[in-house]
Design an enzyme around this catalytic site. Sequence first.
Site, PDB file in Angstrom:
ATOM      1  N   GLY A   1      -6.018  56.305  29.076  1.00 24.05           N
ATOM      2  CA  GLY A   1      -6.795  56.760  30.225  1.00 24.05           C
ATOM      3  C   GLY A   1      -6.410  56.116  31.523  1.00 24.05           C
ATOM      4  CB  SER A   2      -8.527  55.128  34.380  1.00 24.80           C
ATOM      5  OG  SER A   2      -8.288  54.714  35.710  1.00 24.80           O
ATOM      6  CB  SER A   3      -3.514  54.385  36.529  1.00 24.91           C
ATOM      7  OG  SER A   3      -4.308  54.832  37.616  1.00 24.91           O
TER       8      SER A   3
END
Lengths: 132, 394
Positions: A62-64
Amino acid sequence: MIISNCKKIVGGSGEGQALVTAQPINFLAMIDATTGRITDPKHELYNKSLKGVVLVFPYAIGSSVGAYVFYSMREYGTAPSAVVCARADITTASGCAIANIPVVDLPKGAQGIKHGAVARVEADAGRITVKV
Amino acid sequence: MVLILFEEIISGLELSRDEEEALAGKPGDALASAYRILVAIGEATGAKKLVPVKWAHVSGVNYNTIGDAGVQFLDKFSRTAKVVVRTTLNPMGYDKNHPEGIPEKFQGKQTSIVKSYERMGVTPSFTCTPYEVFDIPRKGTAVSFAESNAAVYSNSLLGLMTNKESSLSALASSVTGKAPLSELRLDEGRNPKVNIEANFKFGSELDYGLMGYFAGKAVKDSSVALSGIFKPSTIEAKALSAGIGTSGSCGMFTLGKAKEKISFDKKEAKAVMDELNTAEDGDIITLGSPQLGMNELDLLARLTEGKKFNKRCMIFCSRAIHNQAAKVGLTGRLERSGAEFMCDSCTCLTPYVIKEKYDSVVSNSVKGAYYLNNSNKVMVALKDIKTIAKEYTE
């Protein structure tokens, strides 16, 4: 038990109780950095704290922005003392590089680390010592 | 066995003399940190060397996502670090022209973050769709994109070459102009091994989003092949890219088949819906994760022509797109239907949409639904854009 030939991702060494999961972690969405706890009720480590543990997990998803969560945990004093991955990803590697958390990848076919066992990770030597 | 061991020993990342010196801190602490990051991600992805990149797109802008530790880190880092390649920026927490209802503390912290990036020479674009705002380099150009939907979209549709970077690794690329040569920056990393095959007719962009989310979860490689679908339109490709980027570590899709096949039937689509669709209806409508582009604004304006939204409808788009849309009268048409525009920010993790204000929202975004559910603790009714325009206007 000693696991050698681990791949160093971020150097350094750390020791703690092994917190083990086969499920990936989305650090941005699932971790409260102020407490170091996993906040997703669907995750098998729900409500467990990462503080001072050797976190054994496959890789982050998921999110960077998850990379900043490692740094935040370091600042709040809730960071794991070392991280062991099946295959470290860019979020984990970059976050731990800035937070000075040692990271290694397990060699293929390595024996599993038992949940709750005390483990010492020496990333530069590519070695994990598991005390029973 | 001996051979394999030998290979492992010699297969590390090799740095040039300049890179070694920077890692050792010769030009300063900030660059040393950047190289420390590049070495770690280079080792993680099995790179043998670093290569130049033409463009970095950095995430980690919204105060809600990076917190106080992030504010302090960037303040310090930006005192000495300067970008050396075009560097664009992800959305922040709110629209700077609409600070109503945003706590003063949040505004102060957000301003500090933006100032830090500006001090480094970053373009304050506040967009998660840089591919709709900036000139695109030619195919095969190596870039470093942190925003996951942008990485997937740019690899898959524009032929740019980026790994699914993190906020910090893209930042490291911005100040060094380099990134590891590995995974999706190599042709072999762009060949998928697994193929997700859709076995039902897709009705809308929402189905593409669901397939993306499923594919990201199911595939552990850096790329995935998709079959059984038509070539996606822009709106569908954005939904697909955002879905893939949200659930996994995969950073690219191709259309076609691969060696191993995984079916995506109605059953699998329903399972994703069951996970993310947590409400039947919502207090408001939020559109824009990824931020809406001209195509989507035009579509929505046509769908709502002469009608009015019967709920608050927030449209998130970049300021650049908003300016373009204003010039051709699109913003006016949508505002006459009662929609509100929010620039600089997006549905995910904005303090505009929190559980203290709303129990639930209606959205067409699978990515938005994931973060609203998990981070904002706001429930989501997932519906496609045509259904939203039909059900919620009069």
